[in-house]
Structures are given as structure tokens and as C-alpha cells.
Design an enzyme around this catalytic site. Structure first.
Site, PDB file in Angstrom:
ATOM      1  CD  GLU A  41      50.303  14.135  17.890  1.00  0.00           C
ATOM      2  OE1 GLU A  41      51.543  14.005  17.889  1.00  0.00           O
ATOM      3  OE2 GLU A  41      49.620  14.326  16.874  1.00  0.00           O
ATOM      4  NE  ARG A 268      62.376   9.199  21.591  1.00  0.00           N
ATOM      5  CZ  ARG A 268      61.044   9.210  21.393  1.00  0.00           C
ATOM      6  NH1 ARG A 268      60.382   8.088  21.300  1.00  0.00           N
ATOM      7  NH2 ARG A 268      60.404  10.327  21.271  1.00  0.00           N
ATOM      8  CE  LYS A 278      52.571   8.622  20.191  1.00  0.00           C
ATOM      9  NZ  LYS A 278      51.776   9.637  20.888  1.00  0.00           N
TER      10      LYS A 278
HETATM   11  P1  ATP Z   1      56.258   8.650  18.968  1.00  0.00           P
HETATM   12  O1  ATP Z   1      57.544   9.266  18.503  1.00  0.00           O
HETATM   13  O2  ATP Z   1      56.301   7.180  19.174  1.00  0.00           O
HETATM   14  O3  ATP Z   1      55.053   9.092  18.184  1.00  0.00           O
HETATM   15  P2  ATP Z   1      55.928  10.754  20.806  1.00  0.00           P
HETATM   16  O4  ATP Z   1      57.114  11.202  21.523  1.00  0.00           O
HETATM   17  O5  ATP Z   1      55.507  11.574  19.654  1.00  0.00           O
HETATM   18  O6  ATP Z   1      56.069   9.228  20.439  1.00  0.00           O
HETATM   19  P3  ATP Z   1      53.982  11.775  22.592  1.00  0.00           P
HETATM   20  O7  ATP Z   1      52.569  11.398  22.727  1.00  0.00           O
HETATM   21  O8  ATP Z   1      54.315  13.104  22.056  1.00  0.00           O
HETATM   22  O9  ATP Z   1      54.678  10.623  21.758  1.00  0.00           O
HETATM   23  O10 ATP Z   1      54.743  11.544  23.962  1.00  0.00           O
HETATM   24  C1  ATP Z   1      54.328  12.074  25.186  1.00  0.00           C
HETATM   25  C2  ATP Z   1      55.511  12.178  26.093  1.00  0.00           C
HETATM   26  O11 ATP Z   1      56.141  10.915  26.264  1.00  0.00           O
HETATM   27  C3  ATP Z   1      56.542  13.119  25.519  1.00  0.00           C
HETATM   28  O12 ATP Z   1      56.919  14.025  26.536  1.00  0.00           O
HETATM   29  C4  ATP Z   1      57.683  12.236  25.118  1.00  0.00           C
HETATM   30  O13 ATP Z   1      58.891  12.889  25.330  1.00  0.00           O
HETATM   31  C5  ATP Z   1      57.525  11.025  26.048  1.00  0.00           C
HETATM   32  N1  ATP Z   1      58.021   9.816  25.380  1.00  0.00           N
HETATM   33  C6  ATP Z   1      57.601   9.293  24.209  1.00  0.00           C
HETATM   34  N2  ATP Z   1      58.321   8.215  23.878  1.00  0.00           N
HETATM   35  C7  ATP Z   1      59.224   8.022  24.877  1.00  0.00           C
HETATM   36  C8  ATP Z   1      60.265   7.056  25.127  1.00  0.00           C
HETATM   37  N3  ATP Z   1      60.521   6.057  24.282  1.00  0.00           N
HETATM   38  N4  ATP Z   1      60.978   7.186  26.260  1.00  0.00           N
HETATM   39  C9  ATP Z   1      60.723   8.170  27.129  1.00  0.00           C
HETATM   40  N5  ATP Z   1      59.770   9.108  26.959  1.00  0.00           N
HETATM   41  C10 ATP Z   1      59.024   9.045  25.851  1.00  0.00           C
HETATM   42 MG    MG Z   2      55.573  13.753  20.290  1.00  0.00          MG
END
Ligand code: ATP
Ligand code: MG
Length: 556
Positions: A41, A268, A278
Site C-alpha cells: 500500500e 511477518r 508504518k
Molecule cells: P504495516 O502494517 O506496517 O502498515 P502492511 O502490511 O500494511 O505494513 P503493506 O504495504 O500492505 O504493509 O505490505 C505489503 C506486503 O508486505 C504485504 O504482502 C505484507 O504482508 C508484507 N509485509 C509487511 N510487513 C511485513 C513484515 N514485517 N514481514 C514480512 N512481510 C511483511
Molecule cells: Mg497491509
């Protein structure tokens, strides 16, 4: 992607269970090939957790000779920004991966998703709800209490279609209505209690402008986008496990022709002494705990790049920690070890003094200099490149390498003691000259070509220390970084948990002359101090500025 170094980290999975699933699917002929995607995102910069997901998804495409798409999940216009899109593309490329075809956006599918939705409504599987967001929440129930049907749940398909078209035409204010799936308000899985599919939000989208007053929800958009792109394995993190039944329900309800994508969850990454959310990273930037998204103390990819980490080291780290099904915390040590292992053979050795203390070599003539030849790669007999080191009457040594009254275990310089200057002569300290306030202003020394037996090591052995010439060295600023948080597993309470000493700056450091030519992106080992890189923002030839990438010692 080549990884020469053996896997020796705490890899929790026995092999990679995702590959087992894919192998099964290929064997059963479920899919003609393997297509994955990385779906960020665009609401922040990528961090090391994303790197893990990138290495996994793009890595699988390499292993299976398949494809991996980069798709922006841009369904929430209020939080998203083009700055983030640009940074994400840059980071994925920098990590060494190439997405298949052009960059994709969920917003490219808004029209198609809208058409799908009308089909759901016609099938009686979605309805327009007039409850407010808060009422929807109250009707939802809890883990132990079933939800209640909305009073608007039994509208006819005609009425729902009519209202949905008017929602799309922008006739209703934000939040006044929503479109919900009609599944089961008593389901033990709360995600299936008539989840919201669309909400009204009159916001300007960075790509579609004001074309849409309604936006599809993430869960609803994601499965349809995957299906449109022919994704075979939709890999996401564990918190989406309970959403998988909704993912499958949507594609089933739309009669999506098989093969449909298969959602697989993995744990994760949590890295000790840092945070990955984020929202929290944004707060660190906005509230100026750090100097920006690429501040070398942050766990963002942009920060690691600026800090001097190599893409190879990050891929090596991700490979070593492996893919697990259970959440865990990874020690920071493993990240540092990966960069050390990568730079050990790559970075030429040079000398720099962070905290200079002047030593005057009184038996060396005033205007005379001598050149020593020093190898850039002393441990590698196959690499013979050398640089000249200038010795002169005044030199600088590290202030920490001298003590007025050294304890037993301190083998370096003190009054009456001798040390070996790396690649040069031996010097013997006769006196420490003091300032009025008691601090040391300079050391009075003499040199010799052979040791004189005044070393403090076992058997009079002199310790070897680094040094630079006083006149012929380059003034520089050097920044050392420590962990951003004091506690290994921060919860995000910044004021309590942040390490106040995470940045140490030496503004009067001196570098050996060979570093005059140090260009952007070049990494060096400053002997005994660590690996360093010129700072991509602050370094100029007038004002040399180096970042420490990592120390030399593996410390846990
Ligand atoms: P946040 O919770 O920090 O906002 P998010 O998961 O919403 O992070 P996205 O931009 O949706 O962030 O993430 C893109 C991809 O990266 C998703 O498929 C998510 O599963 C993966 N991802 C995000 N954070 C992690 C992590 N700590 N470890 C492994 N994969 C991750
Ligand atoms: Mg997400």
C-alpha cells in the site's frame, strides 16, 4: 540472485513450506505456472519486513521461472502519496528484482471491480446498508457474541442496484451508506459477518482523481486484483489467515473461473531494537525523532541504502532467517552479520582517526615525509593493490588508544610505552603534554624502525594501532549509529523506548589521503573501526561525511 554464504542462522522452517505447496500444485496441474505478486500500500516507505516479502515473492518467481507483479494496493486515497510509489519502485529495483510487465495498480481495476459488484448484488449476495459505521460495529457482535442482521439486509436486488448506482454517482455524503457482502452475521469468523465491500469517500485519488466517490475495501479488492492478474499464489502475512475464507468466498460468489489464486500465510518479520509498523515509522519521521525516511537509524530500505548496506546483504539476511509459520523476533545481530559477511571481501582497508590525539615524533625532521606502501586487501594475496601512506613529524592517533595511567589489560599507548603504527614505524611515548584544564594536548614521542621492547603486551610486544599523518590527512565528519530503541522488543512508546544516543557524530575526524577520492556508494573498512560509506546526502569533497555501516566485531 546468488548467495555464497552457507545458511547458519535461526531458520525456523524446515525448508520453505511455501515451496512445498507450490510443488504440490504444480504436480497436480492446478496451475500452468507460478505467478506471485508484491502488493504494497503506498502509504509509507518500505522496511526490512517488506524486503522479506519481496525476496520471497520475487525469489519464488526466479526459482519457478514464473512471474512476479508489483501491484500498488491503492484503495485508500487519504493516506497514499506518489512520493511513496516512487520510493517503493526504487527500493524493489535496488534490492535487485524486476517486476513482470508494467507496474500495476488496484485502481486500474476499479471499473472491473464495480462491474463484479453489480453481479454480486444481482445474485443477492451484497446489499446497501444505511447503518452508520458505528452502528455497523455495534451490530457486528464479538468473538463470543453473534452479530445481528442489519435492518437493511433484506432490500431487493433492484433497490440495492439502484442505491449502489447512486452511491457511485456521488449522491450520498461520506459514511452515510456502505455496500456489504451478505454472508452470515452469526459466523464464528468475524470477517464473514457481512463485511463492508465499499464505502463512500469523496477524496481525490492520486491516479483516478475525483472519478470515484466510492472505494472498494482492501480485502475485497485484493482477491479480485489477484484473480484478474492470474496470480497463482497470493502470499501474505499471518494476520490475514482469518481473512482467507472471505478471499475464497468473494471469488466463489463471483463464479470466477478456475484456477483461482491460493492464499498462503507466513510469519511477518520482527527485528529486535526496531519497529516495523508504518504508522510508527511515520510518527518517528513526523515528530523528528529521526532526520527523515532515509535516516540511517531507521529500518527502511532507503535508510539501509543510505547507511551503506548492500542489496546482497539484505537478500542474504532474508534468505538466512527463512520463512516460518510462527511469529518470532530476529536478533539485530543477524542483519549486521550479513553485511559484515558481504563486505569482508569487498571493502578495501584504509585508516581513519575519529577522535584525533596529536603525537609529535621528535626524532623525525620537521619538513621531511616518508611513504609507506600499504595493501588495500592485506588478507587476500591475490589482490595486490596498494596505496601510499605518508609518515611525517606530526601524526594523529585515536585518543582512546592512549591512557595516562593505563590498567593492566590496556596494551596500547601510555607514558613510557611503545606501540606499532599499522604499516609503519614503532613509536615510544615519553610524555603527555597537558592543557591547563588537565586534558591532553599532545604526546611527545620518538620513532624507531624496530621495536625497543617497551610494548605493554605479553613479552613487551607492542600493540598495533591505526594512525594518520597530521598535515597530509583529510578533515572529515564521521557518523556512528547505534540502535534506535533501548529495548529489544519495543511496543512503540517512543518517548520511553527511544535510545537518546543512537547517533554519535565525530566532526573532527581525520582520514588518510587515499580517501580523498572516495566516491558515492564506495564502501571502505576503516581499520579497527568498522565499515564506512560516504553519506549520499551530506558528503561533498569540501565537507567529507562518512557513515559507519557496521562495526567489525560480531557482538550479540
Ligand atoms: P504495516 O502494517 O506496517 O502498515 P502492511 O502490511 O500494511 O505494513 P503493506 O504495504 O500492505 O504493509 O505490505 C505489503 C506486503 O508486505 C504485504 O504482502 C505484507 O504482508 C508484507 N509485509 C509487511 N510487513 C511485513 C513484515 N514485517 N514481514 C514480512 N512481510 C511483511
Ligand atoms: Mg497491509
Amino acid at each position: 540472485m546468488s548467495l555464497e554464504i552457507k545458511n547458519e542462522a535461526p531458520n525456523e522452517s524446515t525448508g520453505n513450506f511455501i515451496r512445498t505447496f507450490i510443488d504440490e500444485d504444480l504436480l497436480n496441474g492446478r496451475y500452468p505456472g507460478t505467478v506471485t505478486r508484491f502488493p504494497p500500500e503506498p502509504n509509507g516507505y518500505l522496511h526490512i519486513g517488506h524486503a522479506k516479502s519481496i525476496c520471497l515473492n520475487f525469489g519464488l518467481a526466479v526459482i519457478y521461472n514464473g512471474a512476479c507483479n508489483l501491484r500498488f494496493d491503492d484503495t485508500n486515497p487519504v493516506r497514499e502519496d506518489v512520493e511513496y510509489i516512487d520510493s517503493i519502485k526504487k527500493d524493489v529495483s535496488w534490492l535487485g528484482f524486476t517486476w513482470t510487465g508494467s507496474v500495476r495498480y488496484a485502481s486500474d481495476y476499479f471499473e472491473q471491480i464495480y462491474t463484479c459488484t453489480k453481479k454480486l448484488i444481482q445474485k443477492g449476495l451484497a446489499y446497501v446498508d444505511d447503518l452508520s459505521q458505528e452502528e455497523v460495529r455495534n451490530y457486528r457482535g464479538t468473538l463470543t457474541k453473534p452479530g445481528q442482521n442489519s435492518p437493511w439486509r433484506n432490500r431487493t436486488a433492484e433497490e440495492n442496484l439502484f442505491l449502489f448506482r447512486r452511491m457511485r454517482a456521488g449522491e450520498f455524503p461520506d459514511g452515510s451508506r456502505s455496500l456489504r457482502a451478505k454472508i452470515d452475521m452469526t459466523s464464528p469468523n468475524i470477517n464473514l459477518r457481512d463485511p463492508t465491500l465499499y464505502r463512500i469517500r469523496k477524496a481525490i485519488h492520486h491516479r483516478t482523481g475525483d472519478e470515484w466517490p466510492i472505494y472498494p475495501m482492501y480485502d475485497y479488492t485484493h482477491c479480485i486484483s489477484d484473480a484478474i492478474e492470474g496470480i497463482t499464489h497470493s502470499i501474505c502475512t499471518l494476520e490475514f489467515e482469518d481473512h482467507r475464507s472471505l478471499y475464497d468466498w468473494v471469488l466463489e460468489a463471483l463464479d470466477w473461473p478456475p484456477p483461482r489464486p491460493r492464499q498462503i500465510e507466513f510469519a511477518r518479520l520482527n527485528l529486535e531494537y526496531t519497529i516495523m509498523s508504518k504508522r510508527k515509522l511515520l510518527q518517528l519521521v513526523k515528530d523528528k525523532y529521526v532526520e527523515g525516511w532515509d535516516d540511517p537509524r531507521l529500518p527502511t530500505i532507503a535508510a539501509f541504502r543510505r547507511r551503506g548496506f548492500t542489496p546482497e546483504s539484505i537478500r542474504l539476511f532474508c534468505d538466512r532467517i527463512g520463512i516460518a509459520k510462527r511469529d518470532s523476533w530476529i536478533e539485530y545481530y543477524w542483519l549486521e552479520k550479513a553485511i559484515r559477511d558481504d563486505l569482508n571481501s569487498k571493502a578495501p582497508r584504509v585508516m581513519a582517526v575519529l577522535n584525533p590525539l596529536k603525537a609529535v615524533i621528535e626524532n623525525w625532521p620537521k619538513d621531511q615525509t616518508k611513504e609507506f606502501q600499504a595493501p588495500y586487501f592485506p588478507d587476500d594475496p591475490n589482490r595486490t593493490s596498494i596505496r601510499p601512506l605518508i609518515f611525517e613529524r606530526e601524526i594523529y592517533i585515536e585518543a582512546e588508544d592512549f591512557m595516562l595511567d593505563p590498567p593492566k589489560k590496556f596494551y596500547r599507548l601510555g607514558p613510557g610505552r611503545e606501540v606499532h603504527l599499522r604499516w609503519g614505524f614503532y613509536i615510544h611515548c615519553h610524555e603527555a603534554v597537558r592543557n591547563e584544564d588537565g586534558t591532553i594536548s599532545k604526546l611527545r614521542c620518538t620513532y624507531s624502525e624496530e621495536p625497543r621492547g617497551f610494548g605493554a603486551g605479553p613479552g613487551g610486544q607492542p600493540a598495533i594501532i591505526h594512525w594518520v599523518p597530521a598535515k597530509n590527512s583529510i578533515p572529515a565528519r564521521v557518523r556512528l549509529y547505534d540502535r534506535l530503541f533501548k529495548v529489544p522488543r519495543p511496543k512503540g512508546n517512543l518517548d520511553k523506548e527511544i535510545n537518546p544516543n543512537s547517533l554519535r557524530e565525530y566532526s573532527e575526524a581525520r582520514l588518510e589521503p587515499a580517501l580523498r577520492k572516495a566516491g558515492p556508494g564506495e564502501r571502505w573498512q576503516f581499520e579497527r573501526l568498522g565499515y564506512f560509506i560516504t553519506d549520499e546526502k551530506l558528503h561533498t569533497s569540501q565537507n567529507p561525511t562518512f557513515n559507519r555501516i557496521v562495526t567489525l566485531k560480531d557482538k550479540r
